[in-house]
Design an enzyme around this catalytic site. Structure first.
Site, mmCIF file in Angstrom:
data_model
loop_
_atom_site.group_PDB
_atom_site.id
_atom_site.type_symbol
_atom_site.label_atom_id
_atom_site.label_comp_id
_atom_site.label_asym_id
_atom_site.label_seq_id
_atom_site.Cartn_x
_atom_site.Cartn_y
_atom_site.Cartn_z
ATOM 1 C CG HIS A 1 -1.534 1.363 1.499
ATOM 2 N ND1 HIS A 1 -2.500 1.926 0.706
ATOM 3 C CD2 HIS A 1 -1.280 2.271 2.484
ATOM 4 C CE1 HIS A 1 -2.816 3.126 1.192
ATOM 5 N NE2 HIS A 1 -2.090 3.358 2.271
ATOM 6 C CG ASP B 1 6.300 17.218 -26.936
ATOM 7 O OD1 ASP B 1 6.663 16.678 -25.881
ATOM 8 O OD2 ASP B 1 5.400 16.756 -27.658
ATOM 9 C CD1 TRP C 1 6.106 3.803 4.149
ATOM 10 C CD2 TRP C 1 7.366 4.510 2.443
ATOM 11 N NE1 TRP C 1 6.491 5.094 4.418
ATOM 12 C CE2 TRP C 1 7.271 5.553 3.391
ATOM 13 C CE3 TRP C 1 8.118 4.728 1.287
ATOM 14 C CZ2 TRP C 1 7.890 6.793 3.207
ATOM 15 C CZ3 TRP C 1 8.737 5.968 1.124
ATOM 16 C CH2 TRP C 1 8.617 6.983 2.077
ATOM 17 C CB SER D 1 10.963 5.722 -14.363
ATOM 18 O OG SER D 1 9.831 6.534 -14.390
ATOM 19 C CB SER D 2 12.039 9.237 -10.547
ATOM 20 O OG SER D 2 10.905 8.599 -10.091
ATOM 21 C CG HIS E 1 12.214 15.010 5.295
ATOM 22 N ND1 HIS E 1 11.175 14.595 6.078
ATOM 23 C CD2 HIS E 1 11.968 16.313 5.029
ATOM 24 C CE1 HIS E 1 10.351 15.594 6.308
ATOM 25 N NE2 HIS E 1 10.810 16.658 5.682
ATOM 26 C CD GLU F 1 9.567 10.170 -2.857
ATOM 27 O OE1 GLU F 1 10.540 10.442 -3.591
ATOM 28 O OE2 GLU F 1 8.452 9.848 -3.283
ATOM 29 C CE1 TYR G 1 8.286 19.144 3.509
ATOM 30 C CE2 TYR G 1 10.642 18.811 3.664
ATOM 31 C CZ TYR G 1 9.439 19.103 4.262
ATOM 32 O OH TYR G 1 9.387 19.353 5.593
ATOM 33 C CB SER H 1 -0.191 28.961 -6.230
ATOM 34 O OG SER H 1 0.561 28.560 -5.113
ATOM 35 C CG HIS I 1 12.279 15.079 11.063
ATOM 36 N ND1 HIS I 1 12.192 16.258 10.373
ATOM 37 C CD2 HIS I 1 11.694 14.170 10.247
ATOM 38 C CE1 HIS I 1 11.571 16.080 9.229
ATOM 39 N NE2 HIS I 1 11.263 14.832 9.120
ATOM 40 C CG HIS I 2 11.659 10.654 9.040
ATOM 41 N ND1 HIS I 2 10.335 10.547 8.706
ATOM 42 C CD2 HIS I 2 12.135 11.702 8.316
ATOM 43 C CE1 HIS I 2 10.021 11.472 7.812
ATOM 44 N NE2 HIS I 2 11.090 12.189 7.550
ATOM 45 C CB THR J 1 5.283 25.381 5.605
ATOM 46 O OG1 THR J 1 6.470 24.639 5.367
ATOM 47 C CG2 THR J 1 4.100 24.580 5.105
ATOM 48 C CE LYS K 1 4.134 27.296 -1.436
ATOM 49 N NZ LYS K 1 4.809 28.209 -2.346
ATOM 50 N NE ARG L 1 3.917 3.862 11.020
ATOM 51 C CZ ARG L 1 4.791 4.504 10.240
ATOM 52 N NH1 ARG L 1 5.725 5.273 10.784
ATOM 53 N NH2 ARG L 1 4.747 4.388 8.941
#
Lengths: 301, 528
Positions: free
Chosen positions: B79, B108, B144, B172-173, B256, B258, B260, B271, B305-306, B331, B334, B453
């Site tokens: 998931h 293009d 994950w 790919s990315s 991290h 990732e 963002y 926006s 921080h993780h 943040t 924004k 969790r």
């Protein structure tokens, strides 16, 4: 200034072939690796077929792009796209190596000292009491769990032995090759194709010598030093960093060899338009810079 | 730059799309590839969502109800992987494909063939990932984040396939991101300076930079795993001098930025939509750009921080706490800019605007719970509880996914030439909005109360809120079928859209007819 149309091919079969080839490559590779040690595995044929499709498609794809260039389809704007693209690709490669250099930095400064009882998390020493931290680590914390301990390492041998030290010669070879590829570039800009071919040939030869010396070093490590992937974290970082670098040398050397063939057999490249060669030479300089870092952080310090 | 752009190829054969299946296999057209990405993402969203429903069904009541714990772990892992790499990221890449060339006035993407390759790797990669369900030992079951040694020493054999699938997803990315950056840097219409670029373009420029910087690091991490598992290295094995915590450092150095990557394009989308439906110019354009850039830069120095509870040195705990809290500043800039844009605007509440406003409000809730988690001593309590699950689902579902839905409603008239059914769109919004909050808000409470969790069973005192959460999840899941229906209905037909589609819409994509022609801007427009 008139606007030249940005060339967008109507459609292309190459990408889907490459995607399929990558699928076969990774399915074959994963299957082969999972079946290691088992008697027979068909996955290896999937791996080979993937590689064959991959190589063939790349050949035709690059051929198509070269022909488009010769036909004048690519505007200066499109050529700039290739320049940007190559630059960012090299940046991604830098970050790939950063992961391995980061791992080296971490084990040298944190995990190994902590396991040896030093520093803020020296408590970790209780796992394997008696393990003393040093670098290169010649023993592993848990010496009894199937690790093959090395007798010798590849580090700085002291000034008296420096001339017999293979990495020094590797450094000299690779640094010179960066200079020779630059000479080739200068020759090309001066429209001296003969000199270009010569210097590029010398560069490719130096690449081959480097790979040969690296192979000799690996042989030495496995056969005489007992230093393998399985000799703990020193062997892990040593072989992964130098191994990925060596792999990139082979790729870069192959690119330069392709450029040499294009120049010698097809008379490609002129003083103003030679980005294929330039991209390969950028890649070569990048590989060279990585080696300087390796020489510093893996071998000397 | 100021030269008048005069086309000398009015003989341009304006090809329409090719016919048949090969149109999609061989296409180099950014709109086709964008559609492929979006449909692929939607398929993955449904598959990943079905897995989430397996999880929520199991958690409906305490005790083991429906699936084996081993299978539960596989669902949990797939998931997460499918939603991150298969749903959210490809959706944003699809939007970038559709929109970036039109927004910057390019014919293009800069490297159209590579663009096709970037997409077609993905179905193969996810085929491999999903096929691991049927392999010996089952699919990956380590979450994950695939922490070593769960993903090395104790992993099922399918981990090798997982590793290689991640490798090609990364390829790919990286190719996709290189394409986006090159398009933005090299293909802008004359007159479109960097600080005139639409914010979605800016958000993707920054996102693509993040992707190129961190996807190779992920490749490095899985390569070290592969070597540890099969070739005897000891990167993540303390017995050989390595460290399992090293894995977490490398993973989160990727992970991290990732997260963002999964929110910056959403900022760009919000926006645009808030600006249009407030019928006002966006407040604080430059500060929006700088805020995104600051968030991107800070994202490289907050990863630990993780990992507050794994035993970091005190200096690291403090540094990563402060650095993380610093991100609240850009943040906040924004969020205040969006609110100020709406202030005294003549606002109408069409479906995209509803999703965008919900995005701002609910993302801010997710941001605040993130701020709570950033406080190291507090995190010792929250770590690995459902509070964390609630936090990141608030930023990802009503954050990223609401923004994607908002974008689809906002731009689908441009893509198809038809207006979507506003009544059904609003119904979809309210069902999703209620579903999301009913699902995830109670998870804050059960998390703070101590429910861990990644478990298939739990103590009795968590039963009520888990039941409510599961009901919400099924409501949210079911309402996405409505979304599929609305999209299909719009593709088939509907009220014809005008070129500008929305009153007050700004940007080059609204200057071309709806649906946008197969090739837009074969000669660049002039931006003043």
């Amino acid at each position: 200034m008139s606007y030249q149309k940005y060339y967008v091919p109507e459609e292309s079969k190459y990408p889907i072939y490459i995607a399929t080839a990558l699928f076969l490559l990774v399915m074959g590779a994963a299957g082969t690796i999972n079946d290691l040690g088992k008697p027979a595995s068909n996955s290896v044929y999937i791996l080979y077929s993937g590689f064959a499709v991959f190589a063939a498609t790349l050949y035709f794809w690059f051929r198509a792009v070269i022909r488009e260039h010769i036909a004048g389809l690519d505007s200066s704007q499109l050529q700039k796209s290739f320049v940007f693209g190559m630059g960012w690709f090299i940046f991604s490669e830098v970050m790939f190596f950063a992961a391995f250099f980061g791992a080296l930095f971490y084990v040298r400064n944190f995990s190994v000292p902590w396991l040896g009882g030093e520093g803020e998390k020296g408590l970790a020493n209780m796992l394997w009491e008696g393990f003393e931290s040093s670098w290169p680590v010649m023993s592993t914390p848990d010496a009894g769990s199937g690790y093959v301990l090395a007798d010798k390492n590849m580090s700085w041998p002291g000034w008296s032995n420096v001339l017999k030290w293979l990495p020094l010669w590797n450094t000299i070879v690779l640094l010179s090759s960066s200079v020779t590829v630059h000479f080739a570039h200068l020759a090309l800009k001066n429209d001296n194709k003969k000199s270009f071919n010569t210097w590029l040939g010398v560069t490719v030869a130096l690449a081959l010598i480097f790979v040969g010396l690296q192979a000799a070093e690996y042989y030495e490590a496995y056969a005489h030093y007992g230093l393998t992937l399985n000799s703990g974290i020193y062997g892990s970082t040593f072989f992964m960093l130098t191994g990925f670098h060596g792999f990139h040398v082979m790729m870069g050397g192959f690119m330069l060899a392709v450029m040499l063939c294009r120049s010698v057999f097809y008379n490609h490249f002129d003083p103003h338009s030679h980005f294929g060669f330039e991209a390969a030479s950028w890649y070569w300089h990048f590989v060279d810079v990585v080696w300087v870092m390796l020489f510093l952080f893996v071998y000397i310090l | 730059m100021s030269a008048v752009i005069e086309s000398h190829n009015h003989d341009d054969h304006h090809h329409g799309p090719a016919k048949g299946l090969t149109r999609w296999l061989y296409t180099t057209n950014h709109k086709d590839i964008g559609s492929l990405y979006l449909w692929f993402s939607f398929a993955m969203f449904l598959i990943g969502g079905a897995m989430a429903l397996v999880i929520r069904a199991e958690l409906f009541q305490p005790g083991m109800q429906i699936v084996e714990p081993e299978f539960y772990n596989q669902m949990l892992t797939l998931h997460g992987l499918i939603m991150v790499f298969g749903a959210v990221m490809p959706a944003f890449v699809g939007l970038a494909n559709w929109l970036v060339p039109m927004m910057v006035g390019a014919p293009d993407m800069a490297l159209p063939r590579m663009n096709n390759l970037s997409f077609w790797i993905l179905p193969f990669a996810f085929f491999i990932l999903l096929s691991s369900l049927f392999m010996e030992g089952g699919a990956p079951n380590f979450g994950w984040t695939f922490y070593a040694p769960l993903s090395t020493t104790y992993a099922p054999p399918s981990v090798t396939f997982f590793i290689f699938a991640v490798h090609i997803m990364g390829a790919s990315s990286i190719m996709g991101s290189i394409n986006v950056i090159v398009t933005i840097m090299n293909m802008r219409a004359p007159g479109m300076t960097l600080m005139k670029m639409p914010l979605f373009v800016w958000s993707w420029l920054i996102t693509a930079y993040l992707l190129i910087a961190v996807m190779p690091v992920l490749a490095g991490a899985v390569t070290m795993m592969l070597m540890d598992i099969h070739f005897g290295t000891s990167f993540f094995n303390a017995a050989g001098g390595g460290d399992p915590v090293l894995f977490q450092h490398i993973f989160w150095f990727f992970g991290h930025p990732e997260v963002y990557i999964m929110i910056l394009p959403a900022f760009g989308i919000a926006s645009h939509i808030i600006e249009t439906f407030s019928r006002k110019q966006l407040f604080g354009y430059a500060s929006m750009v700088w805020a995104m850039a600051s968030i991107a830069i800070l994202s490289f120095v907050v990863w630990a921080h993780h990992m507050f509870t794994v035993g970091l040195p005190l200096a690291a705990e403090l540094f990563f706490m402060w650095a993380t809290m610093l991100i609240a500043v850009p943040t906040g800039v924004k969020v205040f800019n969006w609110v100020t844009t709406m202030f005294k605007g003549s606002i109408t509440y069409e479906t995209p605007m509803l999703f965008a406003i919900a995005f701002v409000v609910l993302f801010t809730i997710g941001g605040f719970s993130g701020l709570m988690l950033a406080i190291t001593p507090a995190d010792f309590q929250y770590h690995d509880t459902y509070f964390v699950v609630a936090h990141f689902h608030y930023v990802l579902v009503p954050g990223s996914i609401f923004s994607i839905m908002a974008a689809v409603y906002y731009w689908i008239p441009k893509w198809t030439g038809n207006m979507y059914d506003e009544r059904l769109g609003k119904l979809h919004f309210w069902l999703s909005f209620v579903g999301v909050n009913v699902t995830f808000f109670p998870q804050h409470w059960i998390g703070l109360a101590g429910m861990p969790r990644r478990i298939p069973d739990y103590a009795l005192q968590f039963a009520d809120w888990n039941m409510i959460s599961s009901v919400g999840a099924f409501l949210f899941g079911a309402s996405q079928i409505l979304f599929l229906f609305i999209v299909l209905k719009t593709v088939m037909g509907g009220k014809k859209a005008t070129p500008e589609v929305w009153e007050g819409s700004r940007g080059l994509e609204w200057t071309v007819e709806s649906p946008a022609p197969y090739h837009t801007f074969t000669t660049p427009p002039k931006v003043s």
